[in-house]
Scaffold this active site. Structure first.
Site, PDB file in Angstrom:
ATOM      1  N   CYS A  58     -16.412  -5.372  15.598  1.00  0.00           N
ATOM      2  CA  CYS A  58     -15.921  -4.492  13.803  1.00  0.00           C
ATOM      3  C   CYS A  58     -15.180  -4.880  13.257  1.00  0.00           C
ATOM      4  O   CYS A  58     -14.659  -5.616  12.498  1.00  0.00           O
ATOM      5  CB  CYS A  58     -16.679  -3.151  14.427  1.00  0.00           C
ATOM      6  SG  CYS A  58     -17.593  -2.355  12.908  1.00  0.00           S
ATOM      7  N   HIS A  76     -22.365  -3.284  17.002  1.00  0.00           N
ATOM      8  CA  HIS A  76     -21.518  -2.879  17.813  1.00  0.00           C
ATOM      9  C   HIS A  76     -22.244  -3.038  19.040  1.00  0.00           C
ATOM     10  O   HIS A  76     -23.172  -1.847  19.349  1.00  0.00           O
ATOM     11  CB  HIS A  76     -21.621  -1.065  17.657  1.00  0.00           C
ATOM     12  CG  HIS A  76     -20.379  -1.020  16.457  1.00  0.00           C
ATOM     13  ND1 HIS A  76     -19.113  -0.440  17.040  1.00  0.00           N
ATOM     14  CD2 HIS A  76     -20.362  -0.736  15.617  1.00  0.00           C
ATOM     15  CE1 HIS A  76     -18.315  -0.661  16.151  1.00  0.00           C
ATOM     16  NE2 HIS A  76     -18.797  -1.046  14.665  1.00  0.00           N
ATOM     17  N   GLU A 105     -21.532  -3.386  22.005  1.00  0.00           N
ATOM     18  CA  GLU A 105     -20.798  -1.983  23.059  1.00  0.00           C
ATOM     19  C   GLU A 105     -21.802  -0.765  22.951  1.00  0.00           C
ATOM     20  O   GLU A 105     -22.074  -0.258  24.121  1.00  0.00           O
ATOM     21  CB  GLU A 105     -19.792  -1.888  22.821  1.00  0.00           C
ATOM     22  CG  GLU A 105     -19.202  -0.319  22.040  1.00  0.00           C
ATOM     23  CD  GLU A 105     -19.514  -0.670  20.438  1.00  0.00           C
ATOM     24  OE1 GLU A 105     -19.885  -2.308  19.647  1.00  0.00           O
ATOM     25  OE2 GLU A 105     -18.943  -0.045  19.891  1.00  0.00           O
TER      26      GLU A 105
HETATM   27  N1  LIG Z   1     -12.864   0.240   9.466  1.00  0.00           N
HETATM   28  C1  LIG Z   1     -13.685  -0.669   9.412  1.00  0.00           C
HETATM   29  C2  LIG Z   1     -14.243  -1.454  10.465  1.00  0.00           C
HETATM   30  C3  LIG Z   1     -15.086   0.420  11.036  1.00  0.00           C
HETATM   31  C4  LIG Z   1     -15.188   0.076  12.812  1.00  0.00           C
HETATM   32  O1  LIG Z   1     -14.866   0.277  13.794  1.00  0.00           O
HETATM   33  N2  LIG Z   1     -16.669   1.503  12.669  1.00  0.00           N
HETATM   34  C5  LIG Z   1     -16.381   1.938  14.578  1.00  0.00           C
HETATM   35  C6  LIG Z   1     -15.993   2.864  14.358  1.00  0.00           C
HETATM   36  C7  LIG Z   1     -16.525   3.518  15.997  1.00  0.00           C
HETATM   37  C8  LIG Z   1     -15.558   2.950  17.206  1.00  0.00           C
HETATM   38  O2  LIG Z   1     -15.770   1.627  17.179  1.00  0.00           O
HETATM   39  O3  LIG Z   1     -14.215   3.462  17.423  1.00  0.00           O
HETATM   40  C9  LIG Z   1     -14.879  -0.453   8.475  1.00  0.00           C
HETATM   41  O4  LIG Z   1     -15.196   0.208   7.185  1.00  0.00           O
HETATM   42  O5  LIG Z   1     -15.641  -1.776   8.242  1.00  0.00           O
END
Ligand SMILES: N[C@@H](CCC(=O)NCCCC(=O)O)C(=O)O
Length: 254
Positions: free
Chosen positions: A114, A222, A224
């Site tokens: 992400c 995601h 994970e």
């Molecule tokens: N801020 C970026 C990436 C979004 C992101 O990584 N969301 C996951 C948040 C929860 C976590 O994994 O801690 C966007 O908005 O594109």
């Protein structure tokens, strides 16, 4: 899936800088740490804001690096944009960009998820859409606003697997998989040298690799989340750990 953390590889995990009750804290979502342990490795946390010298020392301690997701966003100036960004974490940016550079130079396995995926693209010269859902032709890739993790991380859309990438080999004969979606930003210009591994139905790039590198992979979704229960996530983390274990063997002189 590897079955022991005792002799497993060590994975450096980036932290984000947050504030709690007026204190500056280093934070990481535990989902990433759980996944690393489930696949037989040991996580260590890399503090946001580490200096280049500290990062050089830290990278020597690990066999792989994980760039996590985060609600903060990459600073626009890093990809030549000028819009205001209220959710910056420039210490995290500095840490991740230095790690990406070092992991490429030293062939250290690195997985970006992400925000981590977005950092990889920007670090190699690509750019981002700050609000994908406001760009003509793209869907809304943000997660459910409800405070329900199962809902937030439920499958949101398919991704088509590129037929010339690493994922095609891993997934054959599958040519698409369902993924979750928790992001407001996304790849605009893809950085030179990156190979597209997966694309959403609206054309948004959702995964890439640097094929000349032992393991340089970024995914917008995601894996994970409940990693052991998902076919692709198991493959991805297994391959990450295999690559990290190879580096560990070199470390140990085996
Ligand atoms: N801020 C970026 C990436 C979004 C992101 O990584 N969301 C996951 C948040 C929860 C976590 O994994 O801690 C966007 O908005 O594109």
């Amino acid at each position: 899936m590897m079955n022991s953390t005792k002799a497993g590889p060590v994975i450096g995990v980036v932290c984000c800088k947050k504030s709690l009750e007026g204190y500056g804290i280093q934070s990481v979502n535990e989902f990433y740490l759980h996944a690393i342990k489930q696949f037989g490795a040991n996580p260590v946390l890399f503090p946001s804001g580490s200096t280049a010298e500290e990062i050089k020392q830290l990278i020597g301690l690990v066999d792989g690096v994980l760039l996590t997701g985060s609600h903060s966003n990459v600073a626009p100036a890093r990809y030549g944009a000028e819009h205001d960004e209220p959710k910056k974490d420039e210490g995290r940016d500095a840490l991740s960009f230095a790690l990406i550079d070092t992991c490429i130079k030293e062939n250290v396995p690195i997985l970006g998820i992400c925000r981590g995926f977005q950092e990889m693209n920007v670090a190699l010269g690509g750019s981002l859409h700050p609000k994908v859902h406001e760009v003509e032709g793209f869907n809304d890739h943000r997660e459910s606003p409800l405070n329900d993790m199962v809902l937030k991380y439920s499958p949101a859309h398919p991704v088509n697997i590129s037929d010339n990438g690493i994922f095609a080999d891993w997934l054959a004969p599958l040519d698409n998989i369902e993924v979750n979606s928790l992001h407001g930003q996304g790849v605009n210009q893809l950085a030179p040298g990156l190979t597209v591994e997966a694309v959403a139905p609206d054309g948004l790039i959702e995964a890439f690799s640097l094929q000349a590198h032992p393991f340089f992979i970024g995914v917008q979704w995601h894996p994970e989340w409940q990693a052991t229960e998902n076919h692709f996530s198991r493959i991805l983390f297994d391959q990450f750990m295999i690559s990290a274990s190879k580096r560990r063997s070199l470390h140990d002189g085996n």
